[in-house]
Design a protein around this motif. Structure first.
Motif, PDB file in Angstrom:
ATOM      1  N   SER A 395       0.947  -1.390   0.010  1.00  0.00           N
ATOM      2  CA  SER A 395       0.013  -0.086   0.054  1.00  0.00           C
ATOM      3  C   SER A 395       0.929   1.256   0.099  1.00  0.00           C
ATOM      4  CB  SER A 395      -0.868  -0.142   1.204  1.00  0.00           C
ATOM      5  OG  SER A 395      -0.154   0.179   2.336  1.00  0.00           O
ATOM      6  N   ILE A 398       1.838   2.131  -3.707  1.00  0.00           N
ATOM      7  CA  ILE A 398       0.584   2.529  -4.208  1.00  0.00           C
ATOM      8  C   ILE A 398       0.167   4.091  -3.786  1.00  0.00           C
ATOM      9  CG2 ILE A 398      -1.861   2.142  -4.625  1.00  0.00           C
ATOM     10  CD1 ILE A 398       0.182   0.368  -6.167  1.00  0.00           C
ATOM     11  N   ILE A 399       0.343   4.163  -2.486  1.00  0.00           N
ATOM     12  CA  ILE A 399      -0.011   5.692  -2.069  1.00  0.00           C
ATOM     13  C   ILE A 399       0.903   6.822  -2.587  1.00  0.00           C
ATOM     14  CG2 ILE A 399      -0.110   7.235  -0.045  1.00  0.00           C
ATOM     15  CD1 ILE A 399      -1.139   4.914   1.698  1.00  0.00           C
ATOM     16  N   CYS A 402       0.374   7.220  -6.022  1.00  0.00           N
ATOM     17  CA  CYS A 402      -1.077   8.246  -6.313  1.00  0.00           C
ATOM     18  C   CYS A 402      -0.658   9.681  -5.909  1.00  0.00           C
ATOM     19  CB  CYS A 402      -1.926   7.900  -5.074  1.00  0.00           C
ATOM     20  SG  CYS A 402      -3.108   6.302  -5.344  1.00  0.00           S
ATOM     21  N   ILE A 405       0.819  10.932  -9.251  1.00  0.00           N
ATOM     22  CA  ILE A 405      -0.187  11.209 -10.432  1.00  0.00           C
ATOM     23  C   ILE A 405      -1.102  12.223 -10.002  1.00  0.00           C
ATOM     24  CG2 ILE A 405      -1.948   9.759 -11.464  1.00  0.00           C
ATOM     25  CD1 ILE A 405      -0.564   7.336 -10.986  1.00  0.00           C
ATOM     26  N   LEU A 406      -1.574  12.109  -8.775  1.00  0.00           N
ATOM     27  CA  LEU A 406      -2.388  13.255  -8.279  1.00  0.00           C
ATOM     28  C   LEU A 406      -1.814  14.799  -8.578  1.00  0.00           C
ATOM     29  CD1 LEU A 406      -5.248  13.705  -6.872  1.00  0.00           C
ATOM     30  CD2 LEU A 406      -3.766  14.183  -4.732  1.00  0.00           C
ATOM     31  N   ILE A 422      -2.842  14.076  -0.068  1.00  0.00           N
ATOM     32  CA  ILE A 422      -3.061  12.708   0.192  1.00  0.00           C
ATOM     33  C   ILE A 422      -2.703  12.518   1.682  1.00  0.00           C
ATOM     34  CG2 ILE A 422      -2.440  10.478  -0.496  1.00  0.00           C
ATOM     35  CD1 ILE A 422      -2.656  10.928  -3.166  1.00  0.00           C
ATOM     36  N   ASP A 426      -5.015  11.517   4.664  1.00  0.00           N
ATOM     37  CA  ASP A 426      -4.704  10.285   5.204  1.00  0.00           C
ATOM     38  C   ASP A 426      -4.724  10.560   6.934  1.00  0.00           C
ATOM     39  OD1 ASP A 426      -4.869   7.504   5.461  1.00  0.00           O
ATOM     40  OD2 ASP A 426      -2.714   7.521   5.283  1.00  0.00           O
ATOM     41  N   PHE A 473      -9.224   6.517  -1.856  1.00  0.00           N
ATOM     42  CA  PHE A 473      -8.004   6.769  -2.696  1.00  0.00           C
ATOM     43  C   PHE A 473      -8.324   6.677  -4.272  1.00  0.00           C
ATOM     44  CE2 PHE A 473      -4.428   6.553   0.963  1.00  0.00           C
ATOM     45  CZ  PHE A 473      -4.725   7.903   1.148  1.00  0.00           C
ATOM     46  N   GLY A 474      -8.574   5.270  -4.268  1.00  0.00           N
ATOM     47  CA  GLY A 474      -9.083   4.827  -5.554  1.00  0.00           C
ATOM     48  C   GLY A 474     -10.018   5.589  -6.163  1.00  0.00           C
ATOM     49  N   THR A 476     -10.517   8.865  -5.640  1.00  0.00           N
ATOM     50  CA  THR A 476      -9.911   9.926  -6.067  1.00  0.00           C
ATOM     51  C   THR A 476      -9.125   9.931  -7.088  1.00  0.00           C
ATOM     52  OG1 THR A 476      -9.326  10.229  -3.662  1.00  0.00           O
ATOM     53  CG2 THR A 476      -8.542  12.013  -5.233  1.00  0.00           C
ATOM     54  N   LEU A 477      -8.367   8.795  -7.348  1.00  0.00           N
ATOM     55  CA  LEU A 477      -7.763   8.486  -8.773  1.00  0.00           C
ATOM     56  C   LEU A 477      -8.564   8.558  -9.896  1.00  0.00           C
ATOM     57  CD1 LEU A 477      -4.684   6.303  -8.211  1.00  0.00           C
ATOM     58  CD2 LEU A 477      -4.766   8.586  -8.558  1.00  0.00           C
TER      59      LEU A 477
END
Lengths: 515, 235
Positions: A395, A398-399, A402, A405-406, A422, A426, A473-474, A476-477
């Motif tokens: 995770s 992945i965070i 994110c 990308i964000l 992010i 969180d 999160f997902g 949001t992406l």
């Protein structure tokens, strides 16, 4: 004008949401950040030549934002706080908080808009001065108001360094790395092993942080060497695997034996009796699930050893690391190597025809990215004082991805904003939202459910947004990709691209008109 | 200067080049003509090191190119304007041209060559800040050629520079090829448009299903009955 109003309303609502969730003194930070955001937007849109024009431009949007924010803050204190079972803060404190928050909002909004009339060189200096002021004052404001956000912001900043490092790999060189947490873990464990009672080695933090970065970088090379000739999807899969292997490895490095292979394995195969030469016998390297703790902390003259209960020195240390990282990454981006990364990302085949060695270039991107995660790992280890293999799971990779990308692939400022958004979501907002929902439910629905204890317990347990953080999160992406694929702050390259498209369209229209 | 001797290249099990031998001398324009799938692009890719020949040799003077990876081939003075142009779409025209000179370190020389490219293609100078991906097909072709020239190559490989361009642009591009050659760059030109290619080249090779079936100087090839029938459309 219409666009200005829309933007000011959305900024006000976002800031208002913060004030709404936290209540009380949070409006100071919310107001300040809203002012910065609004000012930054107005600065970008400004056409003013004289200061009177700037004031005029800023007046209405700032006023709208201030009114909405103030209204939400007051509403929160007198109605919402009571509804969720919190005590509203006394009128005097309330007045001070709101005055400071709204004052900050107005000050930053006007200050940034006014900067537009300065000559270009001074604009930059003024922006840096303003940013420095904000960054330096934050922990003191935080301490004064008793919000206690600094400790969480430090976590956000640790992850921001990770995002900056990953941005080299994914943003600059275009290599999808799904196992970046592995390098973070390697940095942290290097720190742990070199400055803890685990092996009785206590190296100085200021030395260890460089060693950790170096070790992580070397592992970047080791991992990259066999995998980087692979392309696209294959690279992603291999890095994914590496990201899974490393934490498992650290979990199991509890009985390490290093033997000389020739005497121990090969000669016995031929039934030759020798004594096996052993370099290390059953050494517990990482303490497995128990983790390594405590880990040595940085010591500075005057300040002494950094302590857990005082986050301010930590805050400034991580800010210093970030500044160093940003400086180095900017230099890398503008170097020959940076241009080679960009060429590889655009078209690997064409790049090799320009005389760029694709494997070497990609390998260096990997190693550089890994090096920065080593900084983050070392700081993390010292700050948290203990490291455990479970912290560095998939995770985390992945965070961090994110965040990149964000914020906007390839854009350093964007990645910093993405990281902060992010991680504060969180670490700060989800817990606050949880308390908010719990309070709200207790005051409204739960009493009505007391006849059905099972249902009541289910509602109580599931109304916890922290449980849904990955869902959020997902989501949001997905929304970001659909609405704004270039990220929150698109890179200058993309902006220029859009502008030149408009120019082409204009050129063509002119040509057609003539014909 | 550049010499291929009995080069065999495979795509997996497919035998694409069945013993190509050809030679390009200093200062020449040599053209390799042939129909679709004859192996023209494969030949260039093999020279460039993107494909490795299974047997045979490729020599630049005494240097054995076929043993080098493609980025080193580029550094030895071979630049290609590839099929499909392969410009960097999100880099500006200037950045694309600068990438062409990546292997060089002589700043003054790079600046000179930049002026030279803008002299050859004034259109590129007008579009200097525009992103490569937003250029028209003809401009992209100019950019691909300009980028290859920025390497100040000893041999310029041109893969189908006329592909997909209007007749006027094709004329312009071919005039420029002649101009580049007059300035002293040796050129290996791969073309489907045999008429145009033979009209500017010194010598030509005709390739069919991976083999060179004919070679002569360009004027004689234009006279050749087989070439006229198959590639020039003369009945």
């Amino acid at each position: 004008m219409n666009k200005h109003i829309k933007t000011s309303i959305s900024i006000a609502l976002a800031a208002g949401f913060v004030a709404f969730l936290f209540g009380g003194w949070a409006i100071v930070v919310a107001g300040g950040i809203a002012g910065l955001g609004l000012g930054y937007y107005l600065f970008g849109q400004s056409k003013a030549q004289k200061w009177q024009d700037s004031i005029k431009e800023a007046l209405l949007p700032t006023l709208i934002t201030a009114v909405i924010l103030l209204a939400l803050s007051i509403f929160q204190n007198y109605y919402v706080a009571a509804a969720i079972g919190k005590k509203p803060i006394p009128f005097n404190t309330m007045l001070q908080a709101n005055a400071t928050g709204i004052g900050g909002l107005i000050f930053f909004s006007f200050a940034l808009t006014l900067m537009h009339i300065l000559p270009l060189r001074w604009q930059r200096i003024a922006q840096i001065v303003l940013l420095t002021f904000v960054v330096i004052s934050f922990p003191f404001i935080d301490k004064f108001t008793g919000l206690r956000w600094t400790a969480q912001v430090i976590f956000a900043l640790i992850f921001t360094i990770l995002a900056l490092g990953l941005n080299i790999v994914v943003g600059f060189a275009g290599l999808l790395d799904l196992g970046y947490a592995a390098f973070f873990a390697i940095g942290a464990y290097t720190t742990g092993i070199l400055s803890s009672p685990q092996h009785g080695i206590f190296l100085n933090f200021w030395l260890v942080i460089w060693i950790a970065a170096g070790v992580a970088g070397i592992f970047g090379l080791i991992l990259g060497a066999p995998t980087l000739p692979l392309r696209g999807d294959y690279l992603a899969i291999v890095t994914l695997g590496f990201g899974e292997i490393v934490p498992v490895l650290f979990k199991n490095l509890i009985k390490v034996t290093i033997q000389e292979p020739f005497t121990c394995w090969i000669l016995p195969l031929f039934r030759i009796q020798t004594s096996c030469i052993t370099f290390m016998q059953d050494v517990d390297l990482t303490a497995g699930e128990k983790g390594i703790s405590p880990i040595g902390r940085p010591i500075l003259p005057i300040i002494g050893e950094f302590q857990s209960n005082n986050p301010i020195p930590w805050y400034f240390l991580i800010i210093a690391i970030i500044l160093l990282s940003v400086f180095l990454i900017q230099r890398l981006r503008d170097s020959r190597m940076g241009r080679a990364w960009m060429a590889i990302r655009e078209d690997e085949l064409a790049a090799s025809q320009m005389g760029i060695d694709p494997v070497r270039t990609k390998l260096l991107a990997f190693a550089m990215g890994a090096t920065f995660s080593g900084f983050a790992g070392a700081f993390y280890g010292a700050y948290v004082r203990g490291i455990f293999p479970s912290v560095f799971d998939f995770s985390v990779s992945i965070i961090v991805l994110c965040m990149v990308i964000l914020g906007g692939l390839g854009n350093i400022n964007g990645v910093i904003v993405g990281g902060m958004v992010i991680m504060s979501a969180d670490r700060l907002f989800l817990p606050a939202l949880k308390d908010f929902l719990a309070g709200l439910l207790k005051a409204t629905i739960l009493p009505a459910l007391s006849s059905n204890p099972t249902l009541r317990a289910a509602v109580e347990q599931n109304a916890n947004p922290i449980l849904y953080r990955f869902l959020l999160f997902g989501l949001t992406l997905v929304i970001m990709m659909a609405v704004r694929p270039e990220g929150l702050i698109p890179s200058a390259q993309r902006k220029a691209e859009l502008r030149s498209d408009e120019e082409i369209a204009a050129d063509q229209a002119a040509a057609e008109a003539q014909a | 200067m550049l010499e291929l001797t009995d080069v065999h290249t495979y795509y997996g099990n497919i035998h694409a080049l069945k013993g190509i031998s050809l030679k390009v001398d200093d200062g020449e324009i040599v053209t390799l003509i042939g129909s679709n799938g004859a192996g023209k692009t494969t030949t260039l890719r093999t020279i460039q090191g993107l494909l490795r020949p299974r047997s045979g040799s490729i020599k630049l003077d005494d240097l054995e190119l076929h043993k080098l990876p493609s980025h080193q081939v580029a550094a030895k003075g071979i630049a290609q304007s590839p099929e499909g142009r392969m410009i960097f779409p999100r880099m500006s025209v200037l950045e694309n041209l600068e990438m062409g000179a990546y292997a060089r370190t002589d700043k003054d020389g790079i600046q000179q060559d930049l002026e030279r490219v803008f002299g050859l293609f004034p259109r590129l100078k007008e579009r200097i800040k525009q992103k490569g991906g937003t250029l028209s097909g003809g401009e992209q072709q100019m950019l691909a050629m300009g980028r290859a020239l920025m390497a100040r190559p000893r041999i310029l490989l041109l893969d189908e520079p006329s592909m997909g361009l209007s007749p006027i642009l094709v004329d312009l591009i071919f005039d420029t090829i002649v101009a580049i050659n007059k300035e002293g760059t040796t050129i290996l030109l791969v073309e489907q448009n045999a008429l145009m290619a033979l009209s500017i080249a010194h010598r030509g090779y005709v390739i069919q299903t991976g083999e060179i079936i004919l070679t002569d100087n360009a004027a004689k090839l234009q006279e050749n009955e087989m070439v006229q029938k198959s590639y020039l459309g003369v009945e």
